[in-house]
Design an enzyme around this catalytic site. Sequence first.
Site, short mmCIF file in Angstrom:
data_model
loop_
_atom_site.label_atom_id
_atom_site.label_comp_id
_atom_site.label_asym_id
_atom_site.label_seq_id
_atom_site.Cartn_x
_atom_site.Cartn_y
_atom_site.Cartn_z
N CYS A 54 -6.60 106.46 77.62
CA CYS A 54 -5.95 107.62 77.03
C CYS A 54 -6.92 108.78 77.21
CB CYS A 54 -5.70 107.34 75.55
SG CYS A 54 -5.31 108.79 74.59
N LYS A 87 -21.91 78.27 78.74
CA LYS A 87 -20.89 77.47 78.04
C LYS A 87 -20.08 76.62 79.02
CE LYS A 87 -20.76 78.44 73.84
NZ LYS A 87 -20.21 78.87 72.84
N LYS A 134 -26.81 72.21 74.86
CA LYS A 134 -26.62 73.02 73.65
C LYS A 134 -25.87 72.16 72.63
CE LYS A 134 -25.16 77.53 72.04
NZ LYS A 134 -24.19 77.19 71.01
N LYS A 186 -33.68 78.33 79.39
CA LYS A 186 -34.80 79.10 78.82
C LYS A 186 -35.87 79.27 79.89
CE LYS A 186 -34.14 76.96 74.31
NZ LYS A 186 -34.62 75.96 73.35
N ASP A 225 -4.68 72.01 55.45
CA ASP A 225 -5.18 72.84 56.55
C ASP A 225 -4.59 74.24 56.52
OD1 ASP A 225 -6.83 71.00 57.52
OD2 ASP A 225 -5.54 70.31 59.16
S1 IVH Z 1 -32.60 77.99 71.28
C1 IVH Z 1 -34.06 81.92 70.56
N1 IVH Z 1 -31.90 75.62 72.13
O1 IVH Z 1 -27.30 77.35 69.52
C2 IVH Z 1 -33.11 80.89 70.91
N2 IVH Z 1 -30.50 76.69 70.53
O2 IVH Z 1 -25.93 79.96 69.86
C3 IVH Z 1 -32.58 80.19 69.75
N3 IVH Z 1 -28.58 75.39 69.84
O3 IVH Z 1 -28.52 78.97 66.67
C4 IVH Z 1 -31.95 78.94 69.97
N4 IVH Z 1 -28.98 73.63 71.08
O4 IVH Z 1 -28.30 76.44 66.59
C5 IVH Z 1 -31.59 76.66 71.33
N5 IVH Z 1 -31.40 73.54 72.97
C6 IVH Z 1 -31.11 74.55 72.17
C7 IVH Z 1 -29.96 74.53 71.33
C8 IVH Z 1 -29.70 75.64 70.53
C9 IVH Z 1 -28.16 74.16 70.19
C10 IVH Z 1 -27.88 76.27 68.87
C11 IVH Z 1 -28.79 76.87 67.81
C12 IVH Z 1 -28.59 78.34 67.92
C13 IVH Z 1 -27.29 78.44 68.64
C14 IVH Z 1 -27.20 79.74 69.39
#
Ligand code: IVH
Length: 674
Positions: free
Chosen positions: A423, A305, A115, A281, A36
Site C-alpha cells: 500500500c 529444523k 536438538k 555450533k 482439550d
Molecule cells: S544450545 C546458545 N544445544 O533448544 C545456545 N540447545 O531453541 C543455546 N536444545 O533453549 C542452546 N538441544 O532448550 C542447544 N544440543 C542443543 C540443544 C538445545 C535442545 C534446546 C534448548 C534451547 C532451545 C533453543
Amino acid sequence: MIKSLNEYKKKLKEFNDHNKYYYDLNKPKISDEKFDVLKKDLLKFEDDQNLKIKEVQNSIGFKPSKKFSKVQHSEKMLSLSNATSNQDIDDFFKKIRNFLNFNQKKEIEVIAEPKIDGISAALRYKKGIFVQGLSRGDGSYGEDITENLNTIKTIPKKISADNLPDNFEVRGEVYIPKSEYEKIKESFSNPRNAAAGSLRQKDAENTKKIPLNFFCYGTTQSGQKICKTQSEFINLMKKKGFNTNPLSEVFKDIENLLKNHKELEKKRSELNYDIDGIVYKVNNFELQSRLGNLSSVPRWAIAHKFSAEKGFSIINDIEIQVGRTGALTPVAKLKPVTVGGVVVSNASLHNEDEIKRKDIRIGDTVCIQRAGDVIPNVLFVEKNKRPKNSKEFNFPIKCPSCGSKVKKEYNHQTKKFDAVARCTSEGYECNKIAIEKIKHFISKDALNIDGLGKKVVEKFWELNFIRFPHDIFKLNYKKIEELDGFGCQSANNLKSAINKSKEITLEKFIFSLGIRHIGQENAKILANYFLDINSFSKIFDKKNREKIINGIIDLDGVGETQIKSIQNFFSNSSNTKAVSELIKVLKITDFKLKKDGKFLEKTFMLTGGLSRMSRSEAKNIIEQNGGKILGTPSKKLNYLIVGDSKPTTKKIEKAKNNGVSILSEKAWYDMLDS
Ligand code: IVH
C-alpha cells in the site's frame, strides 16, 4: 471462544478442577476431547490478551506451583535462530565468515548436535557438588527447581572438580524417554509437556514418579575456559559422568552437514527421545566468543529444523491482509483440517507471484505444510480436483483497507521489482497499517504492556478508543470498566500497567515505532548514535534530516535500505506527528553507554577493510571496551582506524583537519593489547 476475563476465570476454575481429576486423581470427569477444547480456549485467551500470568500455559500436568523462587542466571540462557532450508544454512555460514572477515572458502569446523525437544536447565556445581538447578524461565531469570532436578538419576550430584572453576555451570536439556512416555501418555499431550509438567512440580516426589533424563550440551563463558572446543567440552563432560548425545558429530563442510541432517531425519523415529532438528555450533570457543550474541540468540549457532507435517484441504476464500509496513499478504482461508495435531484454517500464499506460479484459486484442493508455529504454506494444488467453473485469482491493484494505489518497489541491488505489493500509504492514513503499527508498539519486545494484547487493541480500535499509539495513554478507564470482560479491577490493572510502560529506553522506543527495516539490532545502533531523545527528535525537521542521515549512513549495520526507510517514515507527517505525541507522554531514558573498559569515553571511526577481522567485529570490540563508534570524522572523534583495504581518503583528510588521531590497524591492536 472466551470473550471476557470473567468467563476466563470461570473456565480456569473448571480447568483446574478437571486437571486435578485428570492428572492427580486419575479419574477424569469429562472426555479427553472436551478437556482439550477447554484448554485450547483458555490458552488462546491468555495469548490474545497477553496475560502476564498465563496459568494454563504454565500448568502442564499437575497443578503448577507459583512458589518457585526466581534466581538470576549467571549468564543469559539464549535460544536459537531457526533454519528451515539449505539456503538458510548457506546464509548462516556466509554471515559468520563475513563477521570474522574470513574468505568464503575458509573452513569452519562445526559440531552438529541433535536438538532435543525437552526443557532446558542450568546446573550449578560448587567445587564439584551440585548445589542449585534453574529452569530457563525468561532467559534472564529462572526458577529454582533444584529439588526436582535432584530426582533425575542422570544428573550427577558430585563430579570430580579437577580442572574446573570452583563455580561451574552445566547447561542441557531435560527430557522424558519415549519408552517412559508411553507408560504415562494418557496424562500428557506429548513428551515435552510431560517433562515440563514434571519439572515444575512443587513436590519433588511427583517429579520422581516420572523418569526424566538429562543431556548436557553446554556451559557458560567462564565454564568454556576449561576447553578449546565444544567437542572437547562434551567429551570431558562425558568423562565427568554426564549424559552426552552419542549422535553429535564434527563436520568441516556444508555438504556433509546436510547429508547428516537427512540421515538423522530418517533415523529420528527410531530414537528413544524426541528431536526436532539439529543444532549447528561453531566448534571453536574462541571463534564463538568473537562472534558473540544478538539480543536473544547467538551468532555462532543455528537450529536446522526437520521438515514439517503435511495435509490436504479446500480453499474457501483468499483474503488480503495489510501488514504494518503496508505489505499485502494473500491468505488462503481453508476448510479447517488437522495437521500434525493442530487445527489449521489459514495458509499463507505469500504474494501475487506465488499465487500465479502455483496457479492457486478459490475452490482448489491444496496440499499444506506446517513448520513450527509459523502460518502454514500451500505446497501445490491438486489440479484434478479443481471445480470446472474456477477462475484465476485477481490480485488487487488498490489497498483493500484505504484504497491507495498498490506498488511493487524496484530493488536497485537485484535490479528486479519486489514480489511483495505494498500500500503506498506510509503512515496512519491507512487503517490497517495504523492498527498494525499500534500492535507492534505494544508488542513483547517493544512496550510489552500487561493485559494489552493484540485482541484488546482490535477491540479498542473498533470502539474508536485508539487511532494512534499515544491514544493508549489517554484511555478513558471509566468506559473500559463498563466493557464486557473488563470491570473495575481489570481496568485498574490495565491503567497501572500502561503507566508503568511509560518509562522506556531510547533503543526500545526507536524499535517500537515500527520503522520498516529497523529491528532491535538497528534500533540499538541508532540509539547508540543519538544517545538521547532530544538529538533523535531533530530528525523530524526536514531541514536537519539530510544532515542527520549523512551522519548515520556510515554506522555499521545501517545501509541504504535502512536510510531510505527512515527517510520515508519521517517524510510522512502522520508518522512524525505520532512520534512527537509519544515523546510528550513517555519518559524516554538515555542510551546506556558502558561505564568501564579501556576505551571509555573514547570515540572511534573505521575506514577501509581490516585484515584480521570484519568491521562488525571491530565495532563490537570497541563497544565492549566502553568506546563509541561515530559516523563522521567530526571534531568529536578521537581515533580514526584506517584499514588497508580501500580506505576513504576524504575521511582521512577531514579527520586530520579536525585533529583526530589516525591509527593503523596494527596500532589499534597494540592499543587493545596494551
Ligand atoms: S544450545 C546458545 N544445544 O533448544 C545456545 N540447545 O531453541 C543455546 N536444545 O533453549 C542452546 N538441544 O532448550 C542447544 N544440543 C542443543 C540443544 C538445545 C535442545 C534446546 C534448548 C534451547 C532451545 C533453543
